[in-house]
Design a protein around this motif. Structure first.
Motif, PDB file in Angstrom:
ATOM      1  N   ARG A 103     -41.289   2.950 -64.884  1.00 20.63           N
ATOM      2  CA  ARG A 103     -40.236   2.948 -63.866  1.00 20.63           C
ATOM      3  C   ARG A 103     -39.138   3.951 -64.219  1.00 20.63           C
ATOM      4  N   GLY A 104     -39.155   4.448 -65.424  1.00 20.05           N
ATOM      5  CA  GLY A 104     -38.140   5.392 -65.845  1.00 20.05           C
ATOM      6  C   GLY A 104     -38.335   5.775 -67.297  1.00 20.05           C
ATOM      7  N   TYR A 105     -37.251   6.224 -67.923  1.00 24.93           N
ATOM      8  CA  TYR A 105     -37.327   6.616 -69.326  1.00 24.93           C
ATOM      9  C   TYR A 105     -36.028   6.230 -70.018  1.00 24.93           C
ATOM     10  N   GLU A 106     -36.080   6.255 -71.336  1.00 20.83           N
ATOM     11  CA  GLU A 106     -34.906   5.975 -72.150  1.00 20.83           C
ATOM     12  C   GLU A 106     -34.797   7.034 -73.233  1.00 20.83           C
ATOM     13  N   LEU A 107     -33.577   7.354 -73.630  1.00 21.24           N
ATOM     14  CA  LEU A 107     -33.353   8.208 -74.788  1.00 21.24           C
ATOM     15  C   LEU A 107     -31.984   7.902 -75.371  1.00 21.24           C
ATOM     16  N   VAL A 108     -31.812   8.254 -76.620  1.00 15.80           N
ATOM     17  CA  VAL A 108     -30.561   7.986 -77.319  1.00 15.80           C
ATOM     18  C   VAL A 108     -29.712   9.248 -77.302  1.00 15.80           C
ATOM     19  N   LEU A 109     -28.489   9.132 -76.749  1.00 16.23           N
ATOM     20  CA  LEU A 109     -27.601  10.277 -76.637  1.00 16.23           C
ATOM     21  C   LEU A 109     -26.687  10.390 -77.860  1.00 16.23           C
ATOM     22  N   PRO A 110     -26.319  11.618 -78.217  1.00 15.07           N
ATOM     23  CA  PRO A 110     -25.322  11.794 -79.282  1.00 15.07           C
ATOM     24  C   PRO A 110     -23.969  11.264 -78.813  1.00 15.07           C
ATOM     25  N   PRO A 111     -23.087  10.923 -79.731  1.00 15.30           N
ATOM     26  CA  PRO A 111     -21.746  10.479 -79.342  1.00 15.30           C
ATOM     27  C   PRO A 111     -21.043  11.536 -78.488  1.00 15.30           C
ATOM     28  N   GLY A 112     -20.384  11.070 -77.419  1.00 13.13           N
ATOM     29  CA  GLY A 112     -19.628  11.979 -76.568  1.00 13.13           C
ATOM     30  C   GLY A 112     -20.423  12.611 -75.445  1.00 13.13           C
ATOM     31  N   TRP A 113     -21.723  12.326 -75.353  1.00 16.77           N
ATOM     32  CA  TRP A 113     -22.550  12.851 -74.267  1.00 16.77           C
ATOM     33  C   TRP A 113     -22.704  11.789 -73.177  1.00 16.77           C
ATOM     34  N   VAL A 114     -22.840  12.242 -71.908  1.00 17.08           N
ATOM     35  CA  VAL A 114     -23.007  11.313 -70.798  1.00 17.08           C
ATOM     36  C   VAL A 114     -24.153  11.783 -69.898  1.00 17.08           C
ATOM     37  N   ARG A 115     -24.669  10.832 -69.135  1.00 15.51           N
ATOM     38  CA  ARG A 115     -25.723  11.115 -68.152  1.00 15.51           C
ATOM     39  C   ARG A 115     -25.115  11.160 -66.757  1.00 15.51           C
ATOM     40  N   ILE A 116     -25.449  12.213 -65.992  1.00 14.37           N
ATOM     41  CA  ILE A 116     -25.046  12.328 -64.594  1.00 14.37           C
ATOM     42  C   ILE A 116     -26.310  12.242 -63.741  1.00 14.37           C
ATOM     43  N   PRO A 117     -26.551  11.117 -63.053  1.00 17.46           N
ATOM     44  CA  PRO A 117     -27.739  11.021 -62.186  1.00 17.46           C
ATOM     45  C   PRO A 117     -27.617  12.000 -61.033  1.00 17.46           C
ATOM     46  N   LEU A 118     -28.730  12.604 -60.625  1.00 12.84           N
ATOM     47  CA  LEU A 118     -28.690  13.653 -59.609  1.00 12.84           C
ATOM     48  C   LEU A 118     -29.265  13.241 -58.265  1.00 12.84           C
ATOM     49  N   ARG A 119     -30.021  12.155 -58.207  1.00 17.79           N
ATOM     50  CA  ARG A 119     -30.621  11.738 -56.943  1.00 17.79           C
ATOM     51  C   ARG A 119     -29.686  10.819 -56.160  1.00 17.79           C
ATOM     52  N   GLU A 120     -28.938   9.997 -56.856  1.00 17.57           N
ATOM     53  CA  GLU A 120     -27.944   9.121 -56.215  1.00 17.57           C
ATOM     54  C   GLU A 120     -26.927   8.699 -57.271  1.00 17.57           C
ATOM     55  N   GLY A 121     -25.720   8.379 -56.814  1.00 19.56           N
ATOM     56  CA  GLY A 121     -24.673   7.961 -57.741  1.00 19.56           C
ATOM     57  C   GLY A 121     -24.002   9.100 -58.485  1.00 19.56           C
ATOM     58  N   THR A 122     -24.246  10.354 -58.033  1.00 23.36           N
ATOM     59  CA  THR A 122     -23.669  11.506 -58.739  1.00 23.36           C
ATOM     60  C   THR A 122     -22.147  11.502 -58.661  1.00 23.36           C
ATOM     61  N   LYS A 123     -21.609  11.291 -57.472  1.00 23.72           N
ATOM     62  CA  LYS A 123     -20.155  11.325 -57.297  1.00 23.72           C
ATOM     63  C   LYS A 123     -19.482  10.259 -58.143  1.00 23.72           C
ATOM     64  N   GLU A 124     -20.034   9.045 -58.128  1.00 24.47           N
ATOM     65  CA  GLU A 124     -19.441   7.947 -58.898  1.00 24.47           C
ATOM     66  C   GLU A 124     -19.483   8.256 -60.398  1.00 24.47           C
ATOM     67  N   ALA A 125     -20.582   8.847 -60.860  1.00 23.11           N
ATOM     68  CA  ALA A 125     -20.704   9.174 -62.282  1.00 23.11           C
ATOM     69  C   ALA A 125     -19.686  10.223 -62.693  1.00 23.11           C
ATOM     70  N   LEU A 126     -19.470  11.225 -61.835  1.00 17.71           N
ATOM     71  CA  LEU A 126     -18.487  12.253 -62.147  1.00 17.71           C
ATOM     72  C   LEU A 126     -17.071  11.680 -62.174  1.00 17.71           C
ATOM     73  N   GLU A 127     -16.778  10.771 -61.254  1.00 21.59           N
ATOM     74  CA  GLU A 127     -15.461  10.131 -61.252  1.00 21.59           C
ATOM     75  C   GLU A 127     -15.250   9.339 -62.539  1.00 21.59           C
ATOM     76  N   ASN A 128     -16.309   8.658 -62.988  1.00 20.12           N
ATOM     77  CA  ASN A 128     -16.220   7.871 -64.212  1.00 20.12           C
ATOM     78  C   ASN A 128     -15.956   8.776 -65.412  1.00 20.12           C
ATOM     79  N   VAL A 129     -16.645   9.912 -65.444  1.00 23.99           N
ATOM     80  CA  VAL A 129     -16.440  10.863 -66.538  1.00 23.99           C
ATOM     81  C   VAL A 129     -15.005  11.371 -66.521  1.00 23.99           C
ATOM     82  N   LEU A 130     -14.526  11.729 -65.343  1.00 27.09           N
ATOM     83  CA  LEU A 130     -13.197  12.332 -65.221  1.00 27.09           C
ATOM     84  C   LEU A 130     -12.095  11.388 -65.665  1.00 27.09           C
ATOM     85  N   PHE A 131     -12.169  10.123 -65.241  1.00 25.94           N
ATOM     86  CA  PHE A 131     -11.051   9.210 -65.470  1.00 25.94           C
ATOM     87  C   PHE A 131     -11.271   8.222 -66.622  1.00 25.94           C
ATOM     88  N   SER A 132     -12.517   8.026 -67.041  1.00 26.69           N
ATOM     89  CA  SER A 132     -12.763   7.047 -68.095  1.00 26.69           C
ATOM     90  C   SER A 132     -13.251   7.670 -69.401  1.00 26.69           C
TER      91      SER A 132
END
Length: 227
Positions: free
Chosen positions: A19-48
């Protein structure tokens, strides 16, 4: 750990496709989904997520800096989505007072091979095609055969000649590494995990090499998710 969903495609055979995949990110890296939820993810990065700014940025310039970063991330996200991107991964916290210039993208690949062709045969064919001024190596990812391609990329002169001055000043040669792998139990479906960085401006420096090694280590944590 980052998790992402894959869009399910119809198959003539009933298979337990992931159904998907998993991976371990280095500290300080984030995932931005591109098919849906992109705007919300960018807002989260910007303010949180972006609670820090590089050294030398005045406090009253911090919001402008974050907004500039937001515009750059939106541009990267649009370009990645146009090329079949599923997820964009970016560093959003400074290390040693500076922001890393690096990113990687997980994308679907339109290889379009016959379902009856074994993945190993496809990978061998891709490896035989080689990479101009680079390397193509057969490796293993998540316990299955995959291909690792590494090369250097420089901005095309014809593109730079017509680009704005600001773009020409920031257009740098980059080290690129791409992994190509079949979707587990998904006949004919392939994804790529593509990394790009100008490093510290010297593609042969130890610092740039460390960033490439970091990406290889992240790919080493890649696993398919069946939940």
């Amino acid at each position: 750990m980052s998790t992402s969903d894959l869009e399910q495609q119809p198959s003539p055979v009933k298979l337990a496709a992931p159904r998907g995949y998993e991976l371990v990110l280095p500290p300080g890296w984030v995932r931005i989904p591109l098919r849906e939820g992109t705007k919300e993810a960018l807002e989260n990065v910007l303010f949180s997520q972006m609670g820090q700014v590089p050294e030398g940025i005045p406090r009253d310039e911090a919001m402008r800096f974050r907004l500039d970063m937001r515009r750059q991330m939106e541009k990267q996200a649009r370009a990645a989505r146009r090329n079949g991107g599923l997820d964009l991964y970016l560093p959003v916290l400074p290390r040693g007072g500076i922001f890393l210039m690096a990113s990687f993208i997980v994308a679907e690949m339109p290889i379009g091979q016959d379902h009856a062709v074994p993945p190993q045969a496809v990978i061998a064919q891709l490896a035989d095609e080689g990479v101009p001024d680079g390397t193509a190596t057969e490796v293993e990812v998540a316990g299955a055969p995959a291909l690792r391609r590494a090369y250097r990329s420089a901005p095309a002169e014809e593109e730079l000649s017509s680009a704005p001055e600001a773009v020409r000043q920031t257009a740098l040669p980059t080290r690129r590494v791409e992994y190509v792998l079949p979707v587990a139990d998904g006949p004919g479906r392939w994804i790529s995990i593509s990394f790009s960085t100008p490093g510290d401006g010297d593609l042969e420096s130890e610092f740039t090499g460390v960033l490439v090694e970091l990406f290889d280590a992240v790919v080493g944590t890649f696993r398919w998710s069946y939940e």
